[in-house]
Design a protein around this motif. Structure first.
Motif, mmCIF file in Angstrom:
data_model
loop_
_atom_site.group_PDB
_atom_site.id
_atom_site.type_symbol
_atom_site.label_atom_id
_atom_site.label_comp_id
_atom_site.label_asym_id
_atom_site.label_seq_id
_atom_site.Cartn_x
_atom_site.Cartn_y
_atom_site.Cartn_z
ATOM 1 N N TRP A 40 0.827 -1.209 0.000
ATOM 2 C CA TRP A 40 0.000 0.000 0.000
ATOM 3 C C TRP A 40 0.859 1.255 0.000
ATOM 4 N N VAL A 41 1.985 1.219 0.708
ATOM 5 C CA VAL A 41 2.910 2.357 0.671
ATOM 6 C C VAL A 41 3.358 2.601 -0.767
ATOM 7 N N ALA A 42 3.708 1.518 -1.473
ATOM 8 C CA ALA A 42 4.155 1.629 -2.859
ATOM 9 C C ALA A 42 3.045 2.187 -3.753
ATOM 10 N N ARG A 43 1.811 1.689 -3.583
ATOM 11 C CA ARG A 43 0.711 2.155 -4.417
ATOM 12 C C ARG A 43 0.450 3.645 -4.208
ATOM 13 N N ILE A 44 0.492 4.079 -2.948
ATOM 14 C CA ILE A 44 0.232 5.491 -2.633
ATOM 15 C C ILE A 44 1.319 6.385 -3.226
ATOM 16 N N LEU A 45 2.579 6.032 -3.024
ATOM 17 C CA LEU A 45 3.674 6.851 -3.547
ATOM 18 C C LEU A 45 3.729 6.798 -5.077
ATOM 19 N N HIS A 46 3.365 5.652 -5.640
ATOM 20 C CA HIS A 46 3.323 5.537 -7.097
ATOM 21 C C HIS A 46 2.242 6.446 -7.676
ATOM 22 N N ALA A 47 1.110 6.552 -6.983
ATOM 23 C CA ALA A 47 0.019 7.411 -7.452
ATOM 24 C C ALA A 47 0.443 8.878 -7.488
ATOM 25 N N LEU A 48 1.437 9.227 -6.673
ATOM 26 C CA LEU A 48 1.962 10.597 -6.655
ATOM 27 C C LEU A 48 3.153 10.760 -7.600
ATOM 28 N N HIS A 49 3.468 9.692 -8.339
ATOM 29 C CA HIS A 49 4.606 9.661 -9.264
ATOM 30 C C HIS A 49 5.937 9.813 -8.536
ATOM 31 N N LEU A 50 5.974 9.376 -7.270
ATOM 32 C CA LEU A 50 7.219 9.416 -6.508
ATOM 33 C C LEU A 50 7.978 8.095 -6.587
ATOM 34 N N LEU A 51 7.295 7.027 -6.982
ATOM 35 C CA LEU A 51 7.927 5.734 -7.231
ATOM 36 C C LEU A 51 7.567 5.276 -8.637
ATOM 37 N N GLY A 52 8.500 4.608 -9.286
ATOM 38 C CA GLY A 52 8.265 4.164 -10.654
ATOM 39 C C GLY A 52 7.407 2.928 -10.762
ATOM 40 N N SER A 53 7.120 2.278 -9.629
ATOM 41 C CA SER A 53 6.320 1.059 -9.615
ATOM 42 C C SER A 53 5.481 1.028 -8.353
ATOM 43 N N ASP A 54 4.367 0.300 -8.404
ATOM 44 C CA ASP A 54 3.540 0.147 -7.204
ATOM 45 C C ASP A 54 3.791 -1.203 -6.533
ATOM 46 N N ASN A 55 4.952 -1.803 -6.815
ATOM 47 C CA ASN A 55 5.325 -3.085 -6.231
ATOM 48 C C ASN A 55 6.007 -2.880 -4.882
ATOM 49 N N ALA A 56 5.649 -3.691 -3.895
ATOM 50 C CA ALA A 56 6.226 -3.560 -2.558
ATOM 51 C C ALA A 56 7.740 -3.705 -2.572
ATOM 52 N N GLY A 57 8.280 -4.457 -3.523
ATOM 53 C CA GLY A 57 9.715 -4.645 -3.603
ATOM 54 C C GLY A 57 10.478 -3.344 -3.808
ATOM 55 N N ASN A 64 -9.966 3.088 2.301
ATOM 56 C CA ASN A 64 -9.750 4.501 1.976
ATOM 57 C C ASN A 64 -8.667 4.655 0.911
ATOM 58 N N ALA A 65 -7.593 3.865 1.040
ATOM 59 C CA ALA A 65 -6.490 3.960 0.087
ATOM 60 C C ALA A 65 -6.938 3.568 -1.316
ATOM 61 N N THR A 66 -7.811 2.579 -1.417
ATOM 62 C CA THR A 66 -8.330 2.156 -2.724
ATOM 63 C C THR A 66 -9.084 3.296 -3.388
ATOM 64 N N HIS A 67 -9.969 3.951 -2.623
ATOM 65 C CA HIS A 67 -10.728 5.077 -3.175
ATOM 66 C C HIS A 67 -9.808 6.263 -3.454
ATOM 67 N N TRP A 68 -8.785 6.440 -2.627
ATOM 68 C CA TRP A 68 -7.830 7.546 -2.804
ATOM 69 C C TRP A 68 -7.075 7.405 -4.122
ATOM 70 N N ILE A 69 -6.683 6.180 -4.449
ATOM 71 C CA ILE A 69 -5.925 5.926 -5.673
ATOM 72 C C ILE A 69 -6.821 5.930 -6.902
ATOM 73 N N ASP A 70 -8.107 5.610 -6.717
ATOM 74 C CA ASP A 70 -9.051 5.483 -7.823
ATOM 75 C C ASP A 70 -9.059 6.740 -8.693
#
Length: 229
Positions: free
Chosen positions: A22-39, A177-183
């Motif tokens: 979820w950390v990865a998905r949130i930061l990816h949605a902000l274009h701060l990470l290149g992937s939404d993978n936990a790795g 909440n995170a799911t709706h936030w990323i939607d």
């Protein structure tokens, strides 16, 4: 899970344990990470020369006492955890000390601080007033106290001084909440993502010593703020 005093425990495995996806998905949605993978979060936490540094301002081990039907219980979850702790005199003192100790001497290269959690919403469309979020306000005031200087509001979920911008985002511990936030579809939470996204973009484009004003000279709060409902 290994006990904290277990010598086999790798301290780098503790932050955001079980929630790094979820950390990865949130930061990816902000274009701060290149992937939404936990790795990717695993790699960034372990990196000694990476772009990001991860830390914890209010530890996830904080618990609150709850009385239900006359029974006492201690819980580390719930919608009022962040603002409840940061609003209490003891919690505010801890928060001030942590900010002074861990954010008080940041390198000049730091331009953006991302904090997970908004707290409860006050204002908005129902009152016709600008949105205010309790945890956002509590941390902003604590930073002003710790730094001894004003932290000006950028929009409802962010604020800044002459060096960096602080942006609050959805908390990773609330998957719904995170799911709706990323939607990408417009909803109450995705409107908050738009606010956070705009503030992140502004932080990365801004020269740290410049006053935070919109390109047309208007106040940033008016330019970036989107009313939530």
């Amino acid at each position: 899970m290994a006990a904290l005093n277990d010598p086999r425990l790798n301290l780098e495995d503790i932050p955001f344990a079980q929630k790094r996806g979820w950390v990865a998905r949130i930061l990816h949605a902000l274009h701060l990470l290149g992937s939404d993978n936990a790795g990717v979060v695993d790699h960034e936490i372990r990196s000694r020369d990476g772009l990001y540094h991860f830390g914890s301002l209010v530890r996830c081990t904080v618990e609150q006492r709850v009385i239900k039907k006359g029974q006492e219980a201690w819980t580390s979850s719930g919608g009022s955890m962040l603002e409840g702790f940061s609003a209490h005199p003891f919690g505010r003192n801890v928060l001030n000390n942590c900010i002074a100790a861990y954010l008080g001497n940041l390198p000049d290269s730091v331009r953006l601080i991302v904090l997970f959690g908004y707290g409860r919403n006050f204002g908005g469309a129902s009152t016709g007033q600008p949105d205010r979020f309790s945890y956002v306000e509590n941390v902003r005031e604590a930073m002003e106290s710790a730094f001894g200087q004003s932290m000006k509001k950028l929009n409802a979920v962010s604020y800044y001084n002459d060096r960096f911008i602080v942006v609050h985002v959805e908390h990773f511990s609330e998957p719904s909440n995170a799911t709706h936030w990323i939607d990408k579809a417009l909803n109450n939470r995705s409107r908050l993502r738009k606010l956070s996204f705009d503030a992140v973009r502004f932080a990365l484009d801004r020269e740290p010593t410049k006053e935070a004003t919109a390109p047309d000279g208007n106040d940033v709060l008016e330019t970036l703020s989107i009313t939530t409902t």
